[in-house]
Design a protein around this motif. Structure first.
Motif, PDB file in Angstrom:
ATOM      1  N   GLU A  13      69.339 -27.232  79.339  1.00 29.77           N
ATOM      2  CA  GLU A  13      69.265 -25.663  79.617  1.00 29.77           C
ATOM      3  C   GLU A  13      69.330 -24.846  78.225  1.00 29.77           C
ATOM      4  O   GLU A  13      68.587 -23.777  78.108  1.00 29.77           O
ATOM      5  CB  GLU A  13      70.665 -25.333  80.595  1.00 29.77           C
ATOM      6  CG  GLU A  13      70.405 -25.949  81.823  1.00 29.77           C
ATOM      7  CD  GLU A  13      70.477 -27.401  81.831  1.00 29.77           C
ATOM      8  OE1 GLU A  13      70.134 -27.847  82.780  1.00 29.77           O
ATOM      9  OE2 GLU A  13      71.245 -27.998  81.219  1.00 29.77           O
ATOM     10  N   LYS A  14      70.079 -25.268  77.273  1.00 34.40           N
ATOM     11  CA  LYS A  14      70.323 -24.790  75.868  1.00 34.40           C
ATOM     12  C   LYS A  14      68.885 -24.904  75.356  1.00 34.40           C
ATOM     13  O   LYS A  14      68.546 -23.900  74.221  1.00 34.40           O
ATOM     14  CB  LYS A  14      71.386 -25.001  75.177  1.00 34.40           C
ATOM     15  CG  LYS A  14      72.628 -24.617  75.842  1.00 34.40           C
ATOM     16  CD  LYS A  14      73.763 -25.425  74.692  1.00 34.40           C
ATOM     17  CE  LYS A  14      75.186 -24.823  75.442  1.00 34.40           C
ATOM     18  NZ  LYS A  14      76.309 -25.251  74.644  1.00 34.40           N
ATOM     19  N   LEU A  15      68.189 -25.932  75.328  1.00 33.98           N
ATOM     20  CA  LEU A  15      66.983 -26.127  74.651  1.00 33.98           C
ATOM     21  C   LEU A  15      66.029 -25.262  75.307  1.00 33.98           C
ATOM     22  O   LEU A  15      64.903 -24.813  74.524  1.00 33.98           O
ATOM     23  CB  LEU A  15      66.528 -27.622  74.704  1.00 33.98           C
ATOM     24  CG  LEU A  15      65.193 -27.908  74.442  1.00 33.98           C
ATOM     25  CD1 LEU A  15      65.110 -27.762  72.807  1.00 33.98           C
ATOM     26  CD2 LEU A  15      64.780 -29.521  74.723  1.00 33.98           C
ATOM     27  N   VAL A  16      65.988 -25.327  76.619  1.00 32.02           N
ATOM     28  CA  VAL A  16      64.882 -24.448  77.235  1.00 32.02           C
ATOM     29  C   VAL A  16      64.919 -22.878  77.078  1.00 32.02           C
ATOM     30  O   VAL A  16      64.207 -21.960  76.486  1.00 32.02           O
ATOM     31  CB  VAL A  16      64.776 -24.747  78.761  1.00 32.02           C
ATOM     32  CG1 VAL A  16      63.878 -23.670  79.320  1.00 32.02           C
ATOM     33  CG2 VAL A  16      64.333 -26.018  79.022  1.00 32.02           C
ATOM     34  N   ALA A  17      66.348 -22.411  77.195  1.00 32.70           N
ATOM     35  CA  ALA A  17      66.578 -21.001  76.585  1.00 32.70           C
ATOM     36  C   ALA A  17      66.276 -20.598  75.079  1.00 32.70           C
ATOM     37  O   ALA A  17      65.514 -19.723  74.873  1.00 32.70           O
ATOM     38  CB  ALA A  17      68.008 -20.845  76.882  1.00 32.70           C
ATOM     39  N   ALA A  51      62.141 -19.701  86.396  1.00 35.88           N
ATOM     40  CA  ALA A  51      63.311 -20.075  86.025  1.00 35.88           C
ATOM     41  C   ALA A  51      64.687 -19.241  86.013  1.00 35.88           C
ATOM     42  O   ALA A  51      65.728 -19.651  85.978  1.00 35.88           O
ATOM     43  CB  ALA A  51      63.427 -21.143  84.959  1.00 35.88           C
ATOM     44  N   ALA A  52      64.382 -17.787  85.439  1.00 37.45           N
ATOM     45  CA  ALA A  52      65.384 -17.056  85.036  1.00 37.45           C
ATOM     46  C   ALA A  52      66.130 -16.777  86.450  1.00 37.45           C
ATOM     47  O   ALA A  52      67.317 -15.914  86.254  1.00 37.45           O
ATOM     48  CB  ALA A  52      64.765 -15.847  84.510  1.00 37.45           C
ATOM     49  N   LEU A  53      65.525 -16.799  87.526  1.00 38.04           N
ATOM     50  CA  LEU A  53      66.156 -16.491  88.710  1.00 38.04           C
ATOM     51  C   LEU A  53      67.519 -17.354  88.876  1.00 38.04           C
ATOM     52  O   LEU A  53      68.383 -17.024  89.773  1.00 38.04           O
ATOM     53  CB  LEU A  53      65.243 -16.791  90.011  1.00 38.04           C
ATOM     54  CG  LEU A  53      64.093 -15.657  90.275  1.00 38.04           C
ATOM     55  CD1 LEU A  53      63.092 -16.005  91.086  1.00 38.04           C
ATOM     56  CD2 LEU A  53      64.524 -14.080  90.045  1.00 38.04           C
ATOM     57  N   ARG A  54      67.483 -18.408  88.291  1.00 39.12           N
ATOM     58  CA  ARG A  54      68.589 -19.399  88.495  1.00 39.12           C
ATOM     59  C   ARG A  54      69.217 -19.511  87.270  1.00 39.12           C
ATOM     60  O   ARG A  54      70.391 -20.225  87.197  1.00 39.12           O
ATOM     61  CB  ARG A  54      67.877 -20.772  89.153  1.00 39.12           C
ATOM     62  CG  ARG A  54      67.254 -20.937  90.225  1.00 39.12           C
ATOM     63  CD  ARG A  54      66.667 -22.211  90.730  1.00 39.12           C
ATOM     64  NE  ARG A  54      65.771 -22.779  89.738  1.00 39.12           N
ATOM     65  CZ  ARG A  54      64.422 -22.169  89.711  1.00 39.12           C
ATOM     66  NH1 ARG A  54      63.841 -21.505  90.471  1.00 39.12           N
ATOM     67  NH2 ARG A  54      63.586 -22.650  88.778  1.00 39.12           N
ATOM     68  N   GLU A  55      68.930 -19.307  86.164  1.00 45.21           N
ATOM     69  CA  GLU A  55      69.351 -19.613  84.872  1.00 45.21           C
ATOM     70  C   GLU A  55      69.775 -18.313  83.996  1.00 45.21           C
ATOM     71  O   GLU A  55      68.823 -17.622  83.668  1.00 45.21           O
ATOM     72  CB  GLU A  55      68.557 -20.484  83.947  1.00 45.21           C
ATOM     73  CG  GLU A  55      68.026 -21.823  84.290  1.00 45.21           C
ATOM     74  CD  GLU A  55      69.302 -22.637  84.541  1.00 45.21           C
ATOM     75  OE1 GLU A  55      70.274 -22.609  83.825  1.00 45.21           O
ATOM     76  OE2 GLU A  55      69.236 -23.783  85.335  1.00 45.21           O
ATOM     77  N   PRO A  56      71.040 -18.093  84.113  1.00 43.33           N
ATOM     78  CA  PRO A  56      71.568 -16.761  83.505  1.00 43.33           C
ATOM     79  C   PRO A  56      71.067 -16.691  82.030  1.00 43.33           C
ATOM     80  O   PRO A  56      70.718 -15.720  81.511  1.00 43.33           O
ATOM     81  CB  PRO A  56      72.847 -16.922  83.690  1.00 43.33           C
ATOM     82  CG  PRO A  56      73.373 -17.554  84.581  1.00 43.33           C
ATOM     83  CD  PRO A  56      72.232 -18.623  84.711  1.00 43.33           C
ATOM     84  N   ALA A  57      71.307 -17.747  81.308  1.00 44.91           N
ATOM     85  CA  ALA A  57      70.717 -17.710  79.762  1.00 44.91           C
ATOM     86  C   ALA A  57      69.401 -17.286  79.607  1.00 44.91           C
ATOM     87  O   ALA A  57      68.960 -16.704  78.864  1.00 44.91           O
ATOM     88  CB  ALA A  57      71.024 -19.176  78.972  1.00 44.91           C
ATOM     89  N   LEU A  58      68.636 -17.846  80.444  1.00 45.30           N
ATOM     90  CA  LEU A  58      67.146 -17.684  80.425  1.00 45.30           C
ATOM     91  C   LEU A  58      66.722 -16.311  80.835  1.00 45.30           C
ATOM     92  O   LEU A  58      65.881 -15.839  80.497  1.00 45.30           O
ATOM     93  CB  LEU A  58      66.194 -18.553  81.356  1.00 45.30           C
ATOM     94  CG  LEU A  58      64.654 -18.782  81.274  1.00 45.30           C
ATOM     95  CD1 LEU A  58      64.360 -18.946  79.577  1.00 45.30           C
ATOM     96  CD2 LEU A  58      64.201 -19.907  82.106  1.00 45.30           C
ATOM     97  N   ARG A  59      67.428 -15.853  81.904  1.00 44.44           N
ATOM     98  CA  ARG A  59      67.319 -14.593  82.353  1.00 44.44           C
ATOM     99  C   ARG A  59      67.560 -13.579  81.092  1.00 44.44           C
ATOM    100  O   ARG A  59      66.990 -12.372  81.242  1.00 44.44           O
ATOM    101  CB  ARG A  59      68.198 -14.394  83.699  1.00 44.44           C
ATOM    102  CG  ARG A  59      68.058 -12.874  84.197  1.00 44.44           C
ATOM    103  CD  ARG A  59      68.626 -12.608  85.733  1.00 44.44           C
ATOM    104  NE  ARG A  59      69.873 -13.122  85.627  1.00 44.44           N
ATOM    105  CZ  ARG A  59      70.546 -14.203  86.284  1.00 44.44           C
ATOM    106  NH1 ARG A  59      69.656 -15.128  86.853  1.00 44.44           N
ATOM    107  NH2 ARG A  59      71.680 -14.592  86.244  1.00 44.44           N
ATOM    108  N   GLU A  60      68.585 -13.593  80.496  1.00 45.54           N
ATOM    109  CA  GLU A  60      69.032 -13.001  79.432  1.00 45.54           C
ATOM    110  C   GLU A  60      67.914 -12.825  78.196  1.00 45.54           C
ATOM    111  O   GLU A  60      67.588 -11.585  78.034  1.00 45.54           O
ATOM    112  CB  GLU A  60      70.337 -13.474  78.649  1.00 45.54           C
ATOM    113  CG  GLU A  60      70.792 -12.375  77.818  1.00 45.54           C
ATOM    114  CD  GLU A  60      72.050 -12.621  77.113  1.00 45.54           C
ATOM    115  OE1 GLU A  60      72.314 -12.412  75.889  1.00 45.54           O
ATOM    116  OE2 GLU A  60      72.832 -13.656  77.713  1.00 45.54           O
ATOM    117  N   VAL A  61      67.186 -13.963  78.119  1.00 46.73           N
ATOM    118  CA  VAL A  61      66.210 -14.114  77.076  1.00 46.73           C
ATOM    119  C   VAL A  61      64.926 -13.064  77.676  1.00 46.73           C
ATOM    120  O   VAL A  61      64.346 -12.157  76.980  1.00 46.73           O
ATOM    121  CB  VAL A  61      65.863 -15.437  76.857  1.00 46.73           C
ATOM    122  CG1 VAL A  61      64.360 -15.699  76.193  1.00 46.73           C
ATOM    123  CG2 VAL A  61      66.796 -16.112  76.148  1.00 46.73           C
TER     124      VAL A  61
END
Length: 211
Positions: A55-59, A112-122
């Motif tokens: 998750e951190k790598l993807v974000a 993916a941002a719909l499910r991943e808060p870190a990615l949504r922030e990006v």
């Protein structure tokens, strides 16, 4: 011959580039740490040393891609020419037929941002900065009398929403319209926002004096 020893920053950038490529090829859900490691010929442990989870790598990969896109956008909008020319260059680059980001990457990211808060922030930060950059140049052109636009922020919002939707259609549904047609649509959308509903960006606004 052994691998060249990289600095921490160089290694991190190499991993992020590889992650972006793997996400574009496989999608966010399917990509694995092992895929990124294999693409570079390194161990899974090395990837996890720099990014402790997938998750951190993807974000971080999406943030890396976003930073590159924003840097290019700012170069286009910072050119020493009219606001209209700068906006048209940015729209052509951003359109799904231009050389902007791989649209599959960003469509994957939005989903993916719909499910991943870190990615949504990006994704939200990229969106805010993109619209702010366009808003600034639209406001500049309106103030200089190049065109009329009562609400530059709303114009930037509508323009990017149109281009995002066009990209989804082209990427997800493989629309068959030629590149020239899509660019003409992008030009028409920009013209409408700049007060030229029946012309192209750069033509005088309705009622303006003509030479």
């Amino acid at each position: 011959m052994g691998r060249v020893r990289l600095s921490v920053a160089e290694r991190r950038e190499e991993l992020l580039r590889a992650a972006v490529e793997q996400i574009e090829a496989r999608g966010v859900a399917a990509v694995r740490i092992a895929d990124v490691a294999s693409a570079l010929g390194v161990s899974n442990a090395l990837v996890l040393y720099h990014f402790s989870t997938k998750e951190k790598l993807v974000a971080a990969a999406f943030a890396y891609a976003a930073e590159g896109d924003l840097a290019h956008l700012r170069r286009l909008l910072g050119r020493r020419t009219t606001a209209v020319r700068r906006l048209r260059a940015a729209v052509h680059w951003y359109a799904p037929t231009g050389r902007a980001k791989g649209w599959r990457l960003w469509i994957e990211g939005w989903a993916a941002a719909l499910r991943e808060p870190a990615l949504r922030e990006v994704a939200q930060d990229l969106d805010r900065q993109w619209k702010a950059a366009l808003t600034g140049v639209i406001a500049e052109g309106a103030a200089a009398g190049e065109f009329r636009c009562a609400d530059p922020a709303a114009a930037a919002w509508r323009l990017t929403a149109f281009l995002d939707g066009l990209a989804v259609q082209m990427t997800a549904y493989a629309a068959t319209y030629p590149r020239a047609t899509l660019l003409s649509w992008a030009d028409e959308a920009l013209a409408r926002e700049l007060g030229h509903p029946d012309g192209t960006p750069g033509s005088p606004p309705p009622g303006a004096a003509r030479a």
